[in-house]
Design an enzyme around this catalytic site. Sequence first.
Site, mmCIF file in Angstrom:
data_model
loop_
_atom_site.group_PDB
_atom_site.id
_atom_site.type_symbol
_atom_site.label_atom_id
_atom_site.label_comp_id
_atom_site.label_asym_id
_atom_site.label_seq_id
_atom_site.Cartn_x
_atom_site.Cartn_y
_atom_site.Cartn_z
ATOM 1 N N CYS A 1 48.893 47.370 41.526
ATOM 2 C CA CYS A 1 48.945 45.397 41.967
ATOM 3 C C CYS A 1 49.946 45.234 40.118
ATOM 4 C CB CYS A 1 47.618 44.687 41.737
ATOM 5 S SG CYS A 1 46.102 45.599 40.137
ATOM 6 N N THR A 2 49.266 43.875 39.585
ATOM 7 C CA THR A 2 49.320 43.408 38.269
ATOM 8 C C THR A 2 49.668 44.252 36.554
ATOM 9 O OG1 THR A 2 49.734 40.964 38.797
ATOM 10 C CG2 THR A 2 50.169 41.450 36.690
ATOM 11 N N GLY A 3 48.027 43.963 36.853
ATOM 12 C CA GLY A 3 47.516 44.679 35.396
ATOM 13 C C GLY A 3 46.838 45.903 36.386
ATOM 14 N N ASN A 4 46.712 46.025 36.987
ATOM 15 C CA ASN A 4 45.840 47.441 37.739
ATOM 16 C C ASN A 4 44.498 48.162 37.004
ATOM 17 O OD1 ASN A 4 45.702 51.268 36.612
ATOM 18 N ND2 ASN A 4 45.838 50.206 38.856
ATOM 19 N N THR A 5 43.989 46.550 37.378
ATOM 20 C CA THR A 5 41.812 46.114 36.550
ATOM 21 C C THR A 5 41.774 45.647 38.349
ATOM 22 O OG1 THR A 5 42.519 44.496 35.922
ATOM 23 C CG2 THR A 5 42.990 45.714 33.979
ATOM 24 N N CYS A 6 42.125 44.806 38.336
ATOM 25 C CA CYS A 6 41.217 44.153 39.408
ATOM 26 C C CYS A 6 41.795 44.778 41.979
ATOM 27 C CB CYS A 6 41.365 43.129 40.226
ATOM 28 S SG CYS A 6 41.260 41.994 38.838
ATOM 29 N N ARG A 7 42.533 44.518 41.671
ATOM 30 C CA ARG A 7 42.535 44.945 43.225
ATOM 31 C C ARG A 7 43.916 46.339 43.803
ATOM 32 N NH1 ARG A 7 47.627 39.868 43.707
ATOM 33 N NH2 ARG A 7 47.297 40.464 42.082
ATOM 34 N N ASP B 1 59.965 40.180 63.701
ATOM 35 C CA ASP B 1 60.449 39.476 63.546
ATOM 36 C C ASP B 1 61.050 39.914 61.391
ATOM 37 O OD1 ASP B 1 60.177 37.295 65.515
ATOM 38 O OD2 ASP B 1 58.525 36.402 64.590
#
Length: 194
Positions: free
Chosen positions: A8-14, A119
């Site tokens: 993810c972005t900051g590796n502190t949440c998701r 698709d």
Amino acid sequence: MRRILFVCTGNTCRSPMAEALLRHKSKAQGVAIEVRSAGVSTVDGLPVSAHAAKTLAQLNVQHDGVSRALTAEAVAWADLILTMTAGHKRHLLERYPQAVDKAHTLREFVEDDPRVLADIAELEGLYTELHMNQALGGRLSDEQRQRLLELEGRIPGFDIADPFGGTLERYTQAAEEIDRALDRLLGILSKDRK
């Protein structure tokens, strides 16, 4: 043993929630895997966000890690890289194009509707053709461009919304979305080992 990297972005949440949840679920189901997570825009050593930690604690899931920046070593280590958004996947592939065959968004990887998969394959073919044409000074035909727009509008979004800075409820919603996708992922991994 499969090695899975969540990004993810900051590796502190998701991605740390996905890492901890998958580690917990795979152990309970007897699926042998190794799991890591990393961020495309972070530094090493940041703690998981307070709401992410609380969300995991409410699910009785342990997570002791700290943030890690995405590295070439982590990309090489992984058999499968699952990003939280298409933007993360794009960022990853811009830096590490060698990961193209093992990088997917989490929700894209577990999608099982044959029409959606067809698709996606067609859209990726059109994108490839678009990039090749652009590199050679050409462009897509009007019909191809119209089909590309039609497919983009029809394919569901595969992003898991970023709860960063949001309420505990937003973190819980993100964890629930990740959890549903991980159940499908474990089904895929279980089939792979048979």
